[in-house]
Design an enzyme around this catalytic site. Sequence first.
Site, short mmCIF file in Angstrom:
data_model
loop_
_atom_site.label_atom_id
_atom_site.label_comp_id
_atom_site.label_asym_id
_atom_site.label_seq_id
_atom_site.Cartn_x
_atom_site.Cartn_y
_atom_site.Cartn_z
N GLY A 82 1.66 5.42 -69.69
CA GLY A 82 1.35 6.51 -69.20
C GLY A 82 2.27 7.71 -68.16
O GLY A 82 3.27 7.03 -67.46
N CYS A 137 5.07 -0.56 -70.13
CA CYS A 137 5.23 0.27 -69.19
C CYS A 137 4.35 0.17 -67.93
O CYS A 137 3.64 -0.33 -67.25
CB CYS A 137 5.63 1.53 -69.26
SG CYS A 137 6.80 2.67 -68.75
N TYR A 138 3.30 1.69 -68.05
CA TYR A 138 2.23 2.09 -66.95
C TYR A 138 1.53 0.31 -67.14
O TYR A 138 0.29 0.02 -66.70
CB TYR A 138 1.55 3.02 -67.23
CG TYR A 138 0.37 3.84 -66.81
CD1 TYR A 138 0.86 4.09 -64.93
CD2 TYR A 138 -1.04 3.68 -66.25
CE1 TYR A 138 -0.54 3.75 -63.85
CE2 TYR A 138 -1.96 3.03 -65.59
CZ TYR A 138 -1.42 3.50 -64.20
OH TYR A 138 -2.24 4.25 -63.41
N HIS A 184 9.41 0.41 -73.68
CA HIS A 184 7.93 0.29 -74.91
C HIS A 184 8.60 -0.47 -76.89
O HIS A 184 9.37 0.77 -77.11
CB HIS A 184 8.70 1.62 -75.38
CG HIS A 184 8.09 2.40 -74.20
ND1 HIS A 184 7.00 3.01 -73.83
CD2 HIS A 184 8.24 3.03 -72.90
CE1 HIS A 184 6.52 3.58 -72.55
NE2 HIS A 184 7.32 3.61 -72.45
N GLU A 220 6.17 0.59 -79.23
CA GLU A 220 6.84 1.30 -80.20
C GLU A 220 7.12 2.49 -80.88
O GLU A 220 7.79 2.66 -81.65
CB GLU A 220 5.36 1.71 -80.10
CG GLU A 220 5.43 3.01 -78.74
CD GLU A 220 4.96 2.27 -77.70
OE1 GLU A 220 5.74 0.86 -77.06
OE2 GLU A 220 4.68 3.41 -76.41
N ASP A 237 -4.08 16.55 -97.21
CA ASP A 237 -5.43 15.23 -96.93
C ASP A 237 -6.17 16.17 -97.53
O ASP A 237 -7.27 15.35 -98.08
CB ASP A 237 -5.55 16.23 -94.90
CG ASP A 237 -3.81 16.30 -94.46
OD1 ASP A 237 -3.82 14.70 -94.76
OD2 ASP A 237 -4.31 16.81 -93.61
N LYS A 290 -2.15 9.82 -90.81
CA LYS A 290 -1.70 10.60 -91.74
C LYS A 290 -0.32 9.95 -92.71
O LYS A 290 -0.78 9.87 -93.99
CB LYS A 290 0.10 11.72 -91.46
CG LYS A 290 0.51 12.99 -92.21
CD LYS A 290 -0.67 13.81 -92.23
CE LYS A 290 -0.67 15.26 -93.64
NZ LYS A 290 -1.29 15.84 -93.83
#
Length: 511
Positions: free
Chosen positions: A55, A82-83, A169, A171, A227, A367
């Site tokens: 964050g 992190c945060y 991070h 991710e 979609d 997605k």
Amino acid sequence: MKKADILVLDFGSQYTQLIARRLREQGVYTEILPFNASLEDIKLKEPKGLILSGGPASVYANDAFFCEKGIFDLNLPILGICYGMQLMAHHFKALVAPATHKEYGKANIQVKQDSDLFKNLPKQQVVWMSHSDKVENLPSNFKVLATSENSPYCVFADEKRKIFGLQFHPEVQHSEFGKSILKNFAKYACKCESIWNMGSFAKTQAQKIREEVGSNKVLCAVSGGVDSSVVAALLANALKEQVIVVFVDNGLLRQNERQNVEFMFKNTLGINLISIDASEIFLTRLKGVIDPEKKRKIIGNTFIEVFEEEAKKHKDVKYLAQGTLYTDIIESSVIGASKTIKSHHNVGGLPEKMNLKLIEPLKEIFKDEVRVLGLELGLSKEVIYRHPFPGPGLAIRIMGEVNKPSLELLRKADAILLEELRSSGWYDKAWQAFCVLLNVKSVGVMGDNRTYDNTICIRVVDASDGMTANFTHLPFNLLENTSNRIINEVNGINRVVYDITSKPPGTIEWE
Ligand code: XMP
């Protein structure tokens, strides 16, 4: 209430969605909740582990985000990123302070200690850092698992309680083993199994849809885009003839688009579309209109009218299907609750106007998962990997008035561009590619004759979500061939230009 194996509490990092996506890619069903989700809401999901995201704030700032302190007493494994790590340190009475060396970008870490997180992973790893604060000392009962040059407490853990903190991070793709670290947390610390996949999702979703809809009917508007096609395929699979699929031809479609969509639905999905040719109404209303916003409003409102007219013909319809994605749900519910939901893109705000109940079968998935689901349901790669196409269609790619001759010119040029991109392999590399009719005439010479004709602009961009974009660096010989073909084959065009504007400052569409 659907259960989630892992819950991510979102403290506002731009990467929060990525955490969930990385875990889902590896079969672990993960959901995101706002950072201040109540303990009750968390417990209802019966998670096997929690992740505290990064964050932008500092834990010692006046307006810092804190989660319910009770999460640390739930007896669940927790991973702070992190945060999230700094918040853990703060909670367990360690010191967090501004780092003298702020770290942004790649860093090397050295794994010092075996643990669930680093099982079967190398001791030296490249990771992605993005922080200005750091943990200054270890909370009691915690030990260091890895260090970096600037962060002696780069990864820490209370292994007994399975509480882990990462300064970097995992991710983000630049963290070379980040995905495996997340998987290890889920697999070894939380004991999650890898069972989430689109095949099983399709089955459970079909069952759910059947239970909800009963013997009623569902109206489903499709555009030919990914979609809405996937929603239609899922509904057709679950409900057979109880779904009524409607396609509105607004006269602003690309070359052969209506035929292609009809063919695709009939042949790959066995669905007979109700195709409504409303092109005359749209074009009449667009006559003389040059203001881009007016064009968009006219098209949106006309679409609603045409659709409502159609809906009235089907008295036993109780539901309207929409292709709302998980991203739309997250963006409308987390910290920035004021962000506008994007789902109005799908059917132009129909739900408020009609007394139909909404059915949103894609609202739990991202997605990339929609694409995998589409392939599972038998849609062709061509449909699944299509470029996005805006609701207002070619109207926002014609500068000035939209009329049949202009649409004809644009369609022909656009078809040539797409053909050239497909045959050279560039279509799949680009996010979007199209032509714009500038309504600018210039002098040229063809054969021995002077010409005074229209200009076409080619727009091809690279992007990952359309929010920002760079113009694609197409090879000059490809541009040259395309330009030659457009000028030779499309009567009325004598000049082709290439748009080299990125977004920002330009937008992708011209209007
Ligand atoms: P811009 O032009 O804002 O576009 O950079 C970003 C992405 O959104 C698409 N777009 C739309 N899609 N209805 C849609 O369904 C719309 O009104 C609309 N306007 C823009 C655009 O094609 C690009 O992918």
